[in-house]
Design an enzyme around this catalytic site. Structure first.
Site: not given
Length: 285
Positions: A164-167, A197
């Protein structure tokens, strides 16, 4: 309700959509809540300068498993499922059930990381993701150490998947289908990075973000839930805190919280690494 801006009109007609809220503009896109055959949806029009292409590709690959589903696409227009539940993970975390919120996000990550039958899309890798940190130099004494940790992890990867990269707490929303991720960045990399994150969230809640006991509990919960090494979870959390600080500096934002989080996480990551090396040494069981 006022008529939506004309830029949405071709897609409202083509996909037979009814406006269902005020338009939203972000730096990279224009969005409009709509109804699609009686179901809530979101119409997103990417701006020419948008960097959301990898995120849209990731959403398509997730195919609704753990994330909102894409209903239709045409050029820079995307019609997707809209999550309209009333529960909030930020509210849950800040009102006494932080661990419950973490477990929910870990469960969503497990769905996103599950194998698919189709080949993954071509996405930016973690080396590119960490570029701002690698280029930050010695803007703060902790940043070179964050960068070294990132390089060490990236150069010796474990299982690589579509991330996802931005959870975080505001990117996992309640819906009639359960908790669903929105707004992925779309990154190819090690699964442990996708929970990094969480250590900086909920946003601006210092009593959680800067609590080392909470960081250790978080690391244990996500490593157990996802079957990944606790030391690598903490290592990526430390590295990502430095990356977040570097992004803040680029954007002229005070990096205080990210810097303090990195300084708090560094000894935890180091201790976890030492324990891991000790356990893997010959003669230990």
């Amino acid at each position: 309700m006022e008529a939506p801006p004309p830029l949405f009109s071709p897609y409202l007609a083509r996909w037979q959509l009814a406006p269902d809220g005020a338009p939203i503009e972000t730096p990279t896109s224009n969005l409009l809540p709509v109804m699609n055959a009686g179901r809530p949806a979101m119409l997103k029009l990417l701006k020419p300068s948008s960097d959301e292409g990898p995120g849209i590709a990731a959403l398509g690959w997730f195919a609704g498993a753990g994330a909102v589903d894409i209903i239709a696409t045409e050029g820079d227009a995307v019609l997707m499922e809209r999550a309209i539940g009333t529960r909030s993970l930020t509210r849950m975390a800040t009102s006494g059930d932080d661990e419950g919120a973490i477990r929910i996000i870990a469960g969503v990550a497990a769905q996103l990381h599950a194998p698919r039958s189709t080949p993954p899309p071509n996405l930016p890798n973690l080396t590119r993701r960490f570029r701002a940190l690698f280029e930050a130099g010695e803007s703060h004494p902790v940043l070179p150490r964050c960068g070294a940790a990132a390089r060490g992890l990236i150069n010796n990867p474990r299982e690589t998947v579509v991330l996802h990269g931005d959870l975080h707490h505001e990117n996992v929303l309640d819906s009639p289908r359960g908790w669903l991720a929105i707004d992925p960045k779309g990154v190819s990399g090690e699964r442990a990075y996708d929970v990094a994150n969480l250590f900086l969230n909920p946003v601006d809640v210092d009593r959680l973000v800067l609590d080392p006991a909470r960081a250790l509990r978080l690391a244990t919960i996500v490593s157990d839930a996802l079957g990944i090494e606790r030391a690598r979870v903490l290592g990526f959390a430390f590295a990502h805190a430095g990356l977040s600080a570097a992004w803040c500096m680029e954007d002229g934002i005070n990096p205080r919280l990210a810097i303090e989080a990195a300084e708090m996480l560094e000894p935890l990551a180091g201790q976890a690494n030492r324990r891991k090396r000790l356990q893997s040494s010959p003669g230990n069981c």
